[in-house]
Motif scaffolding. Structure first.
Motif, PDB file in Angstrom:
ATOM      1  N   UNK A 144     -14.398   2.652   0.264  1.00  0.00           N
ATOM      2  CA  UNK A 144     -13.275   3.015  -0.607  1.00  0.00           C
ATOM      3  C   UNK A 144     -12.306   1.841  -0.590  1.00  0.00           C
ATOM      4  N   UNK A 145     -11.831   1.450  -1.761  1.00  0.00           N
ATOM      5  CA  UNK A 145     -10.853   0.369  -1.876  1.00  0.00           C
ATOM      6  C   UNK A 145      -9.559   0.928  -2.447  1.00  0.00           C
ATOM      7  N   UNK A 146      -8.445   0.575  -1.814  1.00  0.00           N
ATOM      8  CA  UNK A 146      -7.146   1.109  -2.222  1.00  0.00           C
ATOM      9  C   UNK A 146      -6.064   0.053  -2.005  1.00  0.00           C
ATOM     10  N   UNK A 147      -5.053   0.095  -2.860  1.00  0.00           N
ATOM     11  CA  UNK A 147      -3.860  -0.739  -2.668  1.00  0.00           C
ATOM     12  C   UNK A 147      -2.934  -0.011  -1.701  1.00  0.00           C
ATOM     13  N   UNK A 148      -2.369  -0.724  -0.754  1.00  0.00           N
ATOM     14  CA  UNK A 148      -1.382  -0.092   0.143  1.00  0.00           C
ATOM     15  C   UNK A 148      -0.050   0.053  -0.586  1.00  0.00           C
ATOM     16  N   UNK A 149       0.515  -1.081  -0.984  1.00  0.00           N
ATOM     17  CA  UNK A 149       1.776  -1.058  -1.736  1.00  0.00           C
ATOM     18  C   UNK A 149       1.486  -1.560  -3.141  1.00  0.00           C
ATOM     19  N   UNK A 150       1.477  -0.659  -4.099  1.00  0.00           N
ATOM     20  CA  UNK A 150       1.166  -0.994  -5.493  1.00  0.00           C
ATOM     21  C   UNK A 150       2.435  -1.557  -6.132  1.00  0.00           C
ATOM     22  N   UNK A 151       2.484  -2.892  -6.225  1.00  0.00           N
ATOM     23  CA  UNK A 151       3.704  -3.539  -6.713  1.00  0.00           C
ATOM     24  C   UNK A 151       3.884  -3.433  -8.219  1.00  0.00           C
ATOM     25  N   UNK A 152       2.964  -2.755  -8.892  1.00  0.00           N
ATOM     26  CA  UNK A 152       3.223  -2.407 -10.286  1.00  0.00           C
ATOM     27  C   UNK A 152       4.497  -1.564 -10.375  1.00  0.00           C
ATOM     28  N   UNK A 153       4.642  -0.642  -9.424  1.00  0.00           N
ATOM     29  CA  UNK A 153       5.740   0.332  -9.495  1.00  0.00           C
ATOM     30  C   UNK A 153       6.576   0.419  -8.236  1.00  0.00           C
ATOM     31  N   UNK A 154       6.011   0.002  -7.082  1.00  0.00           N
ATOM     32  CA  UNK A 154       6.700   0.183  -5.805  1.00  0.00           C
ATOM     33  C   UNK A 154       6.238   1.406  -5.047  1.00  0.00           C
ATOM     34  N   UNK A 155       5.168   2.053  -5.513  1.00  0.00           N
ATOM     35  CA  UNK A 155       4.661   3.237  -4.821  1.00  0.00           C
ATOM     36  C   UNK A 155       3.891   2.809  -3.567  1.00  0.00           C
ATOM     37  N   UNK A 156       4.013   3.602  -2.497  1.00  0.00           N
ATOM     38  CA  UNK A 156       3.327   3.320  -1.243  1.00  0.00           C
ATOM     39  C   UNK A 156       2.230   4.362  -1.056  1.00  0.00           C
ATOM     40  N   UNK A 157       0.985   3.917  -1.059  1.00  0.00           N
ATOM     41  CA  UNK A 157      -0.129   4.837  -0.889  1.00  0.00           C
ATOM     42  C   UNK A 157      -0.349   5.164   0.585  1.00  0.00           C
ATOM     43  N   UNK A 158      -0.736   6.393   0.859  1.00  0.00           N
ATOM     44  CA  UNK A 158      -0.890   6.883   2.232  1.00  0.00           C
ATOM     45  C   UNK A 158      -2.255   6.462   2.774  1.00  0.00           C
ATOM     46  N   UNK A 159      -2.328   5.212   3.259  1.00  0.00           N
ATOM     47  CA  UNK A 159      -3.625   4.707   3.700  1.00  0.00           C
ATOM     48  C   UNK A 159      -4.074   5.350   5.011  1.00  0.00           C
ATOM     49  N   UNK A 160      -3.155   5.848   5.811  1.00  0.00           N
ATOM     50  CA  UNK A 160      -3.571   6.532   7.042  1.00  0.00           C
ATOM     51  C   UNK A 160      -4.344   7.807   6.707  1.00  0.00           C
ATOM     52  N   UNK A 161      -3.839   8.570   5.741  1.00  0.00           N
ATOM     53  CA  UNK A 161      -4.528   9.804   5.326  1.00  0.00           C
ATOM     54  C   UNK A 161      -5.854   9.484   4.657  1.00  0.00           C
ATOM     55  N   UNK A 162      -5.880   8.440   3.834  1.00  0.00           N
ATOM     56  CA  UNK A 162      -7.138   8.042   3.184  1.00  0.00           C
ATOM     57  C   UNK A 162      -8.132   7.546   4.230  1.00  0.00           C
ATOM     58  N   UNK A 163      -7.621   6.848   5.245  1.00  0.00           N
ATOM     59  CA  UNK A 163      -8.470   6.393   6.342  1.00  0.00           C
ATOM     60  C   UNK A 163      -9.105   7.546   7.092  1.00  0.00           C
TER      61      UNK A 163
END
Length: 374
Positions: A144-163
């Motif tokens: 699975x590939x995910x952005x941690x901090x999506x600088x398009x908008x400033x949203x922070x994805x919960x990579x610990x939960x995805x992990x």
């Protein structure tokens, strides 16, 4: 020598210290000398130390922008199985474009660019896909590939939960931490991150030109026999060559590596925890100033990284982004337009070598601009 100080509020390259800039002024050296190999060894090991142990993880360095490290991972480690890419912004979309170019088996999960990822929905996609795989219709999801901090908008994805989801389904997680590494505390072991991509010119506060991958050595060794799709960006070959002699296979950006060494020293002195507190303090000042000017934020505060804020452009007579940019630029502040199709926005990043007094001054100048056009 005094260097004019510009405050870069774009999401990278970030404002740097004079000591980082001056670190580039070194005697010319062939990068094959042991002396320079020592610099690269220091950089590699210390970058790893920010997020994990050198016993379990290793940092692979490339010359290039941040996208080089993301492309290196995707084109080097995914074999004939399937990668699930979470797309909730321009950089998730870019990973899909890379996967398409390299003809990878991939599943795109499109998530809202301004709301948190629905983890139940994500898990359901994995279960549905893998059940079809077991019947022979699909290849199993291996990454699975995910952005941690999506600088398009400033949203922070919960990579610990995805992990945690990845751990449950025995999936390797790839994280684009371009604008969060060294700005937000990350523990690769705890978060179950197998591969992390970042660069030298954002929260680590170095100069642009170095792209790097921090990888689980156990996962990396499993890629040894994957047929190469690339040359310059091949992670295993770069890792193997570096492991033996602390050299890159191809010519490195020498001066930028000296600057990165100094940036690492300064990050260690400040600590990542205190740097994040500084960034958050700057963000709170920014948000208070935006509220005062009745400027609306695109992403709710709970989902925000507090490293970057997307601001909805005001619908007032006389407002024009280019004019705003030029006014601020002439006052020593650089801002960047937004990348969200649904709304006209501009973005303010509070990363790099900036402090509360810089943000206070920025708000003062921003208020001057809006006062002048009303």
């Amino acid at each position: 020598m005094e260097i004019k100080r510009n405050i870069l509020l774009n999401p990278g390259p970030a404002t740097t210290s004079d000591t980082v800039k001056f670190a580039q002024v070194m005697p010319d050296i062939c990068p094959r000398e042991k002396e320079f190999g020592d610099v690269m060894e220091f950089v590699s090991k210390e970058l790893t130390n920010f997020v994990g142990s050198n016993d379990k993880y290793t940092t692979i360095l490339f010359g290039g922008s941040g996208t080089a490290s993301v492309e290196a991972i995707l084109s080097s480690i995914v074999d004939d199985k399937t990668i699930l890419i979470i797309n909730n912004g321009a950089y998730g979309k870019r990973m899909c474009e890379i996967a398409e170019i390299y003809n990878l088996n991939y599943v795109e999960y499109k998530s809202s660019p301004i709301e948190e990822i629905n983890l139940n929905e994500l898990e359901e996609i994995i279960k549905t896909h893998n059940s079809k795989s077991l019947s022979g219709d699909k290849n199993l999801i291996s990454h699975i590939a995910v952005i941690h901090h999506e600088t398009t908008t400033g949203i922070l994805n919960d990579i610990k939960a995805i992990g945690s989801i990845c751990r449950k389904y025995e999936i390797d997680m790839i994280v684009d931490a371009m604008s969060s590494f060294a700005g937000i505390p990350i523990d690769m072991d705890e978060m179950n991150i197998k591969y992390l991509a970042s660069s030298s010119n954002k929260c680590i506060q170095g100069m642009a030109g170095i792209s790097f991958v921090i990888a689980s050595t156990e996962s990396l060794e499993k890629t040894k026999n994957i047929k190469p799709r690339n040359l310059y960006l091949n992670i295993y070959k770069q890792y193997s060559y570096f492991k033996d002699n602390y050299q890159m296979r191809f010519t490195p950006p020498v001066q930028v590596l000296y600057a990165l060494k100094q940036a690492i020293i300064e990050a260690k002195e400040e600590t990542i925890e205190k740097r994040y507190e500084r960034y958050k303090e700057c963000c709170k000042i920014l948000w208070a100033g935006l509220d005062k000017l009745n400027l609306k934020k695109l992403v709710n505060e709970k989902a925000s990284s507090m490293l970057l804020t997307s601001i909805i452009e005001p619908e007032i007579e006389g407002y024009n982004f280019d004019a705003l940019h030029d006014y601020l630029y002439n006052k020593g502040f650089t801002i960047y337009p937004g990348k969200v199709a649904s709304k006209n926005t501009f973005r303010i990043a509070n990363i790099g070598q900036i402090y509360p007094e810089n943000i206070n001054k920025f708000i003062e100048v921003l208020e001057e601009y809006f006062t002048g056009i009303v």
